[in-house]
Design an enzyme around this catalytic site. Structure first.
Site, PDB file in Angstrom:
ATOM      1  N   ASP A   1       0.814  -1.215   0.000  1.00  0.00           N
ATOM      2  CA  ASP A   1       0.000   0.000   0.000  1.00  0.00           C
ATOM      3  C   ASP A   1       0.855   1.276   0.000  1.00  0.00           C
ATOM      4  O   ASP A   1       0.377   2.350   0.350  1.00  0.00           O
ATOM      5  CB  ASP A   1      -0.974   0.013   1.182  1.00  0.00           C
ATOM      6  CG  ASP A   1      -0.252  -0.063   2.516  1.00  0.00           C
ATOM      7  OD1 ASP A   1       0.984  -0.242   2.507  1.00  0.00           O
ATOM      8  OD2 ASP A   1      -0.922   0.048   3.552  1.00  0.00           O
TER       9      ASP A   1
ATOM     10  N   HIS B   1      24.155   3.472 -17.983  1.00  0.00           N
ATOM     11  CA  HIS B   1      23.012   3.694 -17.091  1.00  0.00           C
ATOM     12  C   HIS B   1      23.233   3.087 -15.707  1.00  0.00           C
ATOM     13  O   HIS B   1      22.289   2.644 -15.048  1.00  0.00           O
ATOM     14  CB  HIS B   1      21.724   3.132 -17.714  1.00  0.00           C
ATOM     15  CG  HIS B   1      21.237   3.969 -18.847  1.00  0.00           C
ATOM     16  ND1 HIS B   1      20.302   3.551 -19.752  1.00  0.00           N
ATOM     17  CD2 HIS B   1      21.565   5.227 -19.224  1.00  0.00           C
ATOM     18  CE1 HIS B   1      20.074   4.500 -20.646  1.00  0.00           C
ATOM     19  NE2 HIS B   1      20.835   5.531 -20.345  1.00  0.00           N
TER      20      HIS B   1
ATOM     21  N   ASP C   1      26.941  11.401 -12.422  1.00  0.00           N
ATOM     22  CA  ASP C   1      25.968  12.073 -13.299  1.00  0.00           C
ATOM     23  C   ASP C   1      24.732  12.275 -12.432  1.00  0.00           C
ATOM     24  O   ASP C   1      24.007  11.319 -12.142  1.00  0.00           O
ATOM     25  CB  ASP C   1      25.674  11.186 -14.513  1.00  0.00           C
ATOM     26  CG  ASP C   1      24.695  11.839 -15.492  1.00  0.00           C
ATOM     27  OD1 ASP C   1      24.000  12.806 -15.097  1.00  0.00           O
ATOM     28  OD2 ASP C   1      24.610  11.356 -16.634  1.00  0.00           O
TER      29      ASP C   1
ATOM     30  N   ASP D   1      21.263  18.681 -14.818  1.00  0.00           N
ATOM     31  CA  ASP D   1      21.825  17.423 -15.326  1.00  0.00           C
ATOM     32  C   ASP D   1      23.321  17.641 -15.550  1.00  0.00           C
ATOM     33  O   ASP D   1      23.715  18.208 -16.563  1.00  0.00           O
ATOM     34  CB  ASP D   1      21.106  17.044 -16.640  1.00  0.00           C
ATOM     35  CG  ASP D   1      21.558  15.693 -17.179  1.00  0.00           C
ATOM     36  OD1 ASP D   1      22.324  14.997 -16.489  1.00  0.00           O
ATOM     37  OD2 ASP D   1      21.142  15.351 -18.309  1.00  0.00           O
TER      38      ASP D   1
ATOM     39  N   HIS E   1      26.915   7.465 -27.428  1.00  0.00           N
ATOM     40  CA  HIS E   1      25.671   8.219 -27.238  1.00  0.00           C
ATOM     41  C   HIS E   1      25.804   9.586 -27.895  1.00  0.00           C
ATOM     42  O   HIS E   1      26.880   9.986 -28.333  1.00  0.00           O
ATOM     43  CB  HIS E   1      25.314   8.337 -25.749  1.00  0.00           C
ATOM     44  CG  HIS E   1      26.370   8.998 -24.890  1.00  0.00           C
ATOM     45  ND1 HIS E   1      26.558  10.360 -24.864  1.00  0.00           N
ATOM     46  CD2 HIS E   1      27.299   8.474 -24.037  1.00  0.00           C
ATOM     47  CE1 HIS E   1      27.536  10.647 -24.003  1.00  0.00           C
ATOM     48  NE2 HIS E   1      28.010   9.524 -23.508  1.00  0.00           N
TER      49      HIS E   1
ATOM     50  N   HIS F   1      20.932  16.537 -25.339  1.00  0.00           N
ATOM     51  CA  HIS F   1      19.473  16.370 -25.364  1.00  0.00           C
ATOM     52  C   HIS F   1      18.870  17.633 -24.794  1.00  0.00           C
ATOM     53  O   HIS F   1      19.540  18.385 -24.075  1.00  0.00           O
ATOM     54  CB  HIS F   1      19.051  15.119 -24.569  1.00  0.00           C
ATOM     55  CG  HIS F   1      19.524  15.079 -23.140  1.00  0.00           C
ATOM     56  ND1 HIS F   1      18.915  15.800 -22.136  1.00  0.00           N
ATOM     57  CD2 HIS F   1      20.565  14.421 -22.552  1.00  0.00           C
ATOM     58  CE1 HIS F   1      19.548  15.575 -20.992  1.00  0.00           C
ATOM     59  NE2 HIS F   1      20.565  14.748 -21.210  1.00  0.00           N
TER      60      HIS F   1
ATOM     61  N   HIS G   1      15.246  14.477 -19.944  1.00  0.00           N
ATOM     62  CA  HIS G   1      15.281  14.379 -21.411  1.00  0.00           C
ATOM     63  C   HIS G   1      14.011  15.092 -21.859  1.00  0.00           C
ATOM     64  O   HIS G   1      12.962  14.477 -22.030  1.00  0.00           O
ATOM     65  CB  HIS G   1      15.307  12.921 -21.870  1.00  0.00           C
ATOM     66  CG  HIS G   1      16.555  12.203 -21.431  1.00  0.00           C
ATOM     67  ND1 HIS G   1      16.671  10.854 -21.387  1.00  0.00           N
ATOM     68  CD2 HIS G   1      17.753  12.677 -21.016  1.00  0.00           C
ATOM     69  CE1 HIS G   1      17.884  10.513 -20.958  1.00  0.00           C
ATOM     70  NE2 HIS G   1      18.554  11.612 -20.719  1.00  0.00           N
TER      71      HIS G   1
ATOM     72  N   GLU H   1      27.433  16.854 -23.411  1.00  0.00           N
ATOM     73  CA  GLU H   1      27.959  15.770 -22.576  1.00  0.00           C
ATOM     74  C   GLU H   1      28.729  14.696 -23.347  1.00  0.00           C
ATOM     75  O   GLU H   1      28.316  13.539 -23.394  1.00  0.00           O
ATOM     76  CB  GLU H   1      26.819  15.120 -21.786  1.00  0.00           C
ATOM     77  CG  GLU H   1      25.588  14.723 -22.604  1.00  0.00           C
ATOM     78  CD  GLU H   1      24.537  14.035 -21.734  1.00  0.00           C
ATOM     79  OE1 GLU H   1      24.911  13.095 -21.028  1.00  0.00           O
ATOM     80  OE2 GLU H   1      23.365  14.436 -21.775  1.00  0.00           O
TER      81      GLU H   1
ATOM     82  N   TYR I   1      34.485   5.882 -23.146  1.00  0.00           N
ATOM     83  CA  TYR I   1      34.286   4.726 -22.259  1.00  0.00           C
ATOM     84  C   TYR I   1      35.140   3.595 -22.827  1.00  0.00           C
ATOM     85  O   TYR I   1      34.826   3.062 -23.901  1.00  0.00           O
ATOM     86  CB  TYR I   1      32.804   4.341 -22.219  1.00  0.00           C
ATOM     87  CG  TYR I   1      31.923   5.568 -21.995  1.00  0.00           C
ATOM     88  CD1 TYR I   1      31.679   6.065 -20.718  1.00  0.00           C
ATOM     89  CD2 TYR I   1      31.395   6.272 -23.089  1.00  0.00           C
ATOM     90  CE1 TYR I   1      30.921   7.214 -20.526  1.00  0.00           C
ATOM     91  CE2 TYR I   1      30.633   7.420 -22.907  1.00  0.00           C
ATOM     92  CZ  TYR I   1      30.401   7.885 -21.625  1.00  0.00           C
ATOM     93  OH  TYR I   1      29.652   9.022 -21.447  1.00  0.00           O
TER      94      TYR I   1
ATOM     95  N   ARG J   1      32.936  11.180 -18.616  1.00  0.00           N
ATOM     96  CA  ARG J   1      31.946  12.037 -19.279  1.00  0.00           C
ATOM     97  C   ARG J   1      31.976  13.378 -18.565  1.00  0.00           C
ATOM     98  O   ARG J   1      32.174  13.426 -17.345  1.00  0.00           O
ATOM     99  CB  ARG J   1      30.542  11.419 -19.210  1.00  0.00           C
ATOM    100  CG  ARG J   1      29.444  12.311 -19.784  1.00  0.00           C
ATOM    101  CD  ARG J   1      28.120  11.571 -20.060  1.00  0.00           C
ATOM    102  NE  ARG J   1      27.449  11.083 -18.889  1.00  0.00           N
ATOM    103  CZ  ARG J   1      27.411   9.814 -18.506  1.00  0.00           C
ATOM    104  NH1 ARG J   1      28.011   8.888 -19.228  1.00  0.00           N
ATOM    105  NH2 ARG J   1      26.764   9.455 -17.403  1.00  0.00           N
TER     106      ARG J   1
ATOM    107  N   GLU K   1      29.544  16.799 -18.432  1.00  0.00           N
ATOM    108  CA  GLU K   1      28.222  17.251 -18.889  1.00  0.00           C
ATOM    109  C   GLU K   1      27.848  18.581 -18.244  1.00  0.00           C
ATOM    110  O   GLU K   1      27.894  18.722 -17.023  1.00  0.00           O
ATOM    111  CB  GLU K   1      27.153  16.207 -18.520  1.00  0.00           C
ATOM    112  CG  GLU K   1      25.733  16.645 -18.851  1.00  0.00           C
ATOM    113  CD  GLU K   1      24.695  15.560 -18.604  1.00  0.00           C
ATOM    114  OE1 GLU K   1      24.908  14.722 -17.711  1.00  0.00           O
ATOM    115  OE2 GLU K   1      23.670  15.565 -19.309  1.00  0.00           O
TER     116      GLU K   1
HETATM  117  N1  GLY Z   1      21.442  11.995 -16.749  1.00  0.00           N
HETATM  118  C1  GLY Z   1      20.872  11.544 -17.928  1.00  0.00           C
HETATM  119  C2  GLY Z   1      21.598  12.032 -19.090  1.00  0.00           C
HETATM  120  O1  GLY Z   1      22.657  12.594 -18.953  1.00  0.00           O
HETATM  121  O2  GLY Z   1      21.134  11.926 -20.195  1.00  0.00           O
HETATM  122 MN    MN Z   2      22.178  14.426 -19.896  1.00  0.00          MN
HETATM  123 MN    MN Z   3      23.378  13.389 -17.104  1.00  0.00          MN
END
Ligand code: GLY
Ligand code: MN
Ligand code: MN
Length: 454
Positions: free
Chosen positions: A42, A249, A266, A277, A360, A364, A371, A402, A406, A423, A425
């Site tokens: 619940d 991820h 991140d 972000d 990637h 975005h 996103h 970003e 890797y 990375r 960003e």
């Molecule tokens: N934190 C998600 C991205 O960087 O797209």
């Molecule tokens: Mn991002």
């Molecule tokens: Mn990110």
């Protein structure tokens, strides 16, 4: 139950009016907030309103539906006042107060939606609603249509056109207004403070030989976010030590952070419904090794190149192309790609030989959703996305920048680079000049990071 409620009602009214002008004569739009989501037994997940709904209302209670009419009127269905429920779950605005507080035209109890909605759809020409987002909404709409259709012998007509209201709202949300930009600056600034706190806690723990796991840094982030008024993280924070940084991820988990590791964080907070972000990668002990620094500087240079390409009039893909050039050259210079086998920078890009190390996109959209919504293709005109041209950047758009590398262990890759994942960003506002980086309160240059962690 959310406690954060913001009602600068003029702002939201202006957005509803703008949407109304796009509905066509006699069009009606229905925009529900999110459903509450069960977690287990619940217990529910913490409620998060729907971003489209919030954009038009500033209203954060669950069980609410907004209706916007082409003439500019709007109706809200919301939870009725109910003392017993308010004792358990908290304050409810209720329909009577919703009208003055939210600046809407009329409000009803959500319990009345099935009787009121068919009346509101009578003789409407088109019905706009968010396609595919709300489970069960299209069936409910069908039910309301049946009720309207049952009156057809009295000369009442039902809408004969169904359209996705997100096509209109995505375009509106893509260009942030000054209210949104202020909130996004704040979200990024709090997020940056969280990163600084985590970085400093990391090096000081390592120097004191204290046991340190990824979740300890996650806790530092969360503490700093909440301390500064953020409701929650904008997405599940990634805190990845060592080889875990090569898992895109990855979540903050139980892995130990040890002297000599790189740590990739991140994480961004959500503040007043807007997301930060940010990614930073740093040495756990506060000093980059030679190999770590070599890869880091390539990624950093690629980010600077992408930042330089982020300006009004450029294409959405330009920052990515700028980053790719630097990353591809870096992969060749570091000996991760072999010039004899892969050729020069242009060959690496054309044949996507960078892809095993950078898989990637560089950017975005960012906004209420991490996103964020908005087409990445240039519309020919509002609602039509037939063109194949990438989006032209305009002042008021906000995007992340970003790039990363890797490097998983492989026999063709020098061992010194194995398991390095980096990375960087930042969050960028497109302006008529150089883009504004919201998130640079936490440094990116290697020496500045070392200084911060010393
Ligand atoms: N934190 C998600 C991205 O960087 O797209
Ligand atoms: Mn991002
Ligand atoms: Mn990110």
């Amino acid at each position: 139950m959310s406690t954060h409620t913001l009602y600068p009602s003029e702002l939201y009214r202006a957005r509803r009016k703008k949407l109304a002008t796009l509905l066509g004569s006699n069009g009606v739009a229905i925009i529900p907030t999110a459903d509450e989501q069960p977690r287990n037994r619940d217990s529910d997940f913490l409620f998060r309103h729907d971003s489209y709904f919030y954009y038009l209302t500033g209203f954060t209670e669950p069980n609410a539906v907004l209706v916007v009419f082409a003439n500019g009127d709007s109706t809200l269905f919301c939870q009725p006042k109910d003392l017993e429920r308010e004792i358990w779950d908290g304050y409810r605005l209720g329909p009577d107060s919703a009208v003055p507080s939210l600046g809407i035209t009329t409000a009803h109890s959500i319990r009345d939606i099935d009787t009121q909605m068919p009346i509101m759809l009578e003789n409407a020409s088109s019905l706009w609603y968010p396609f595919t987002i709300h489970k069960g909404l299209s069936q409910r709409i069908e039910g309301w249509f049946k009720t309207v259709l049952s009156k057809s012998r009295s000369g009442i007509t039902s809408p004969n056109m169904l359209c996705d209201v997100c096509c209109l709202l995505d375009e509106m949300r893509l260009i942030k207004d000054s209210h949104e930009i202020d909130l996004m600056r704040k979200a990024a600034q709090i997020s940056a403070q969280g990163h600084i706190k985590a970085m400093q806690f990391c090096s000081s723990s390592i120097k004191q030989n204290l046991a340190l796991c990824e979740y300890h840094l996650d806790a530092e982030l969360l503490y700093e976010f909440r301390r500064n008024g953020s409701e929650y993280p904008a997405y599940a924070s990634i805190v990845a030590s060592g080889a875990n940084a090569c898992v895109l991820h990855y979540r903050a988990d139980k892995a130990p952070i040890v002297d000599g590791d790189l740590v990739l964080i991140d994480a961004g907070c959500e503040y007043a419904s807007y997301a930060g972000d940010i990614t930073r990668t740093f040495p756990a002990n506060g000093r980059f090794s030679k190999s770590q620094r070599a890869v880091y500087d390539v990624v950093l240079e690629s980010q600077y190149a992408a930042v330089g390409a982020t300006r009004a009039g450029a294409l959405f893909t330009d920052p990515h192309q700028a980053a790719l050039k630097v990353l591809s050259k870096g992969l060749l210079d570091l000996g991760i790609l072999n010039r004899n086998e892969h050729g020069g920078v242009d060959d690496v890009i054309e044949n996507k030989h960078y892809f095993p190390y950078f898989m990637h996109r560089t950017s975005h959209w960012l906004g209420m959703d991490v996103h964020d919504c908005g087409s990445y293709i240039e519309p020919i005109n509002t609602g039509s996305l037939n063109s194949v041209s990438p989006r032209v950047l305009q002042p008021g758009m906000v995007l992340t920048i970003e790039p990363g590398l890797y490097i998983r262990p492989a026999k063709n890759v020098p061992e010194e680079f194995h398991n390095i994942g980096i990375r960087i960003e930042d969050d960028a506002l497109v302006t008529n000049g150089a883009c504004e980086l919201f998130s640079r309160a936490v440094p990116v240059d290697a020496l500045e990071i070392e200084h911060l962690m010393s």
